[in-house]
Design an enzyme around this catalytic site. Structure first.
Site, PDB file in Angstrom:
ATOM      1  N   GLY A 212      16.426  85.966   2.632  1.00  0.00           N
ATOM      2  CA  GLY A 212      17.422  85.062   3.194  1.00  0.00           C
ATOM      3  C   GLY A 212      17.257  83.627   2.739  1.00  0.00           C
ATOM      4  O   GLY A 212      18.073  82.765   3.072  1.00  0.00           O
TER       5      GLY A 212
ATOM      6  N   LYS B 269       3.807  84.782   4.922  1.00  0.00           N
ATOM      7  CA  LYS B 269       5.118  85.150   4.404  1.00  0.00           C
ATOM      8  C   LYS B 269       6.016  85.437   5.605  1.00  0.00           C
ATOM      9  O   LYS B 269       5.862  86.459   6.270  1.00  0.00           O
ATOM     10  CB  LYS B 269       4.994  86.380   3.507  1.00  0.00           C
ATOM     11  CG  LYS B 269       6.308  87.072   3.163  1.00  0.00           C
ATOM     12  CD  LYS B 269       6.014  88.380   2.447  1.00  0.00           C
ATOM     13  CE  LYS B 269       7.247  89.261   2.370  1.00  0.00           C
ATOM     14  NZ  LYS B 269       6.968  90.545   1.693  1.00  0.00           N
TER      15      LYS B 269
ATOM     16  N   ARG C  51      11.068  93.710  -7.879  1.00  0.00           N
ATOM     17  CA  ARG C  51      11.196  95.062  -7.326  1.00  0.00           C
ATOM     18  C   ARG C  51      11.999  95.950  -8.278  1.00  0.00           C
ATOM     19  O   ARG C  51      13.137  95.648  -8.618  1.00  0.00           O
ATOM     20  CB  ARG C  51      11.885  95.016  -5.961  1.00  0.00           C
ATOM     21  CG  ARG C  51      11.824  96.345  -5.209  1.00  0.00           C
ATOM     22  CD  ARG C  51      12.430  96.242  -3.815  1.00  0.00           C
ATOM     23  NE  ARG C  51      11.823  95.193  -3.018  1.00  0.00           N
ATOM     24  CZ  ARG C  51      10.658  95.294  -2.369  1.00  0.00           C
ATOM     25  NH1 ARG C  51       9.978  96.424  -2.445  1.00  0.00           N
ATOM     26  NH2 ARG C  51      10.189  94.288  -1.667  1.00  0.00           N
TER      27      ARG C  51
ATOM     28  N   THR D 134       4.507  94.475  -1.230  1.00  0.00           N
ATOM     29  CA  THR D 134       4.637  95.683  -0.415  1.00  0.00           C
ATOM     30  C   THR D 134       3.305  96.433  -0.366  1.00  0.00           C
ATOM     31  O   THR D 134       3.251  97.659  -0.487  1.00  0.00           O
ATOM     32  CB  THR D 134       5.767  96.600  -0.935  1.00  0.00           C
ATOM     33  OG1 THR D 134       6.885  95.800  -1.342  1.00  0.00           O
ATOM     34  CG2 THR D 134       6.256  97.536   0.157  1.00  0.00           C
TER      35      THR D 134
ATOM     36  N   GLU E  17       5.075  88.835  -8.380  1.00  0.00           N
ATOM     37  CA  GLU E  17       4.603  90.041  -7.686  1.00  0.00           C
ATOM     38  C   GLU E  17       5.448  91.241  -8.083  1.00  0.00           C
ATOM     39  O   GLU E  17       6.669  91.145  -8.247  1.00  0.00           O
ATOM     40  CB  GLU E  17       4.631  89.867  -6.167  1.00  0.00           C
ATOM     41  CG  GLU E  17       6.020  89.801  -5.566  1.00  0.00           C
ATOM     42  CD  GLU E  17       6.041  90.105  -4.074  1.00  0.00           C
ATOM     43  OE1 GLU E  17       6.185  91.286  -3.718  1.00  0.00           O
ATOM     44  OE2 GLU E  17       5.967  89.163  -3.280  1.00  0.00           O
TER      45      GLU E  17
ATOM     46  N   GLY F 145      13.700  87.538  -4.734  1.00  0.00           N
ATOM     47  CA  GLY F 145      13.829  88.875  -5.286  1.00  0.00           C
ATOM     48  C   GLY F 145      15.070  89.079  -6.119  1.00  0.00           C
ATOM     49  O   GLY F 145      15.131  88.699  -7.289  1.00  0.00           O
ATOM     50  N   SER F 146      16.109  89.667  -5.514  1.00  0.00           N
ATOM     51  CA  SER F 146      17.281  90.100  -6.278  1.00  0.00           C
ATOM     52  C   SER F 146      18.072  88.959  -6.892  1.00  0.00           C
ATOM     53  O   SER F 146      18.845  89.177  -7.833  1.00  0.00           O
ATOM     54  CB  SER F 146      18.197  90.948  -5.393  1.00  0.00           C
ATOM     55  OG  SER F 146      18.605  90.229  -4.243  1.00  0.00           O
TER      56      SER F 146
END
Length: 202
Positions: free
Chosen positions: A152, A122, A10, A62, A33, A172-173
């Site tokens: 999480g 998902k 992202r 997304t 992704e 992600g992050s």
């Protein structure tokens, strides 16, 4: 070795996309992704797909419209990940020959997504459903259903989620944030893969 880990980039931009993808693939993460709310996401997807389409599954996250599915397919993407379970998007994804991983939370959403042709589910946000929630839903899902925990779930708790029947994870992050260099992403990716392998061997 193909691991059920999806890197969620992202905020990635087209200038860095190929370099970031390269270090992820080298570390052993071969599903990537680019969320559609990133800068020029289709350009990033196209760049990565051209460079690594034979070595990795590149796609978009997304994704909430049929039009976006078609755009991603034209860019060379092979994976569509959504925050929700829209049957129209799932059907369009399969008609375009791409893999579909819609976001779900309830048994009703799970079965509706599978009925529309989803390749996997998902669970999002996984932190809201929790380990017990996943166990309860797994008990009624068709055998073999691929369930990925996103939001999480990460290297700190892979073992717990695997124990609760998660097949894979979207990260992600913990892997990438805007501003991370390829070297930083490489270090994080290697640690993520090691943590997954350790948890899987249990």
């Amino acid at each position: 070795m193909s691991r059920p880990l999806i890197a969620i980039l992202r905020g990635v931009n087209p200038i860095e996309a190929k370099d970031i993808a390269a270090v992820l693939i080298e570390a052993g993460i071969t599903r990537i992704e680019v969320p559609m709310n990133s800068p020029s996401p289709l350009k990033s997807i196209e760049a990565m797909a051209k460079a690594f389409g034979d070595d990795a599954q590149i796609g978009a996250g997304t994704v909430i419209t049929v039009e976006t599915v078609l755009d991603v397919a034209k860019a060379g993407g092979k994976l569509i990940v959504s925050p929700n379970a829209d049957p129209k998007v799932i059907v369009a994804t399969k008609l375009a020959g791409l893999d579909s991983f819609p976001g779900v939370m309830t048994p009703t959403e799970c079965f509706a997504a599978l009925g529309a042709g989803a390749d996997g589910l998902k669970i999002f946000p996984a932190s809201l459903l929790g380990l017990d929630g996943l166990r309860a839903i797994r008990a009624v899902l068709p055998i073999g259903t691929q369930v990925y925990a996103v939001g999480g779930a990460d290297h700190t708790n892979f073992a717990e989620w695997i124990g609760a029947s998660a097949n894979g994870f979207g990260i992600g992050s913990a892997l990438y944030k805007p501003g991370f260099t390829p070297a930083e992403v490489a270090t994080r990716a290697k640690a993520m893969v090691q943590a997954y392998d350790k948890a899987k061997l249990g």
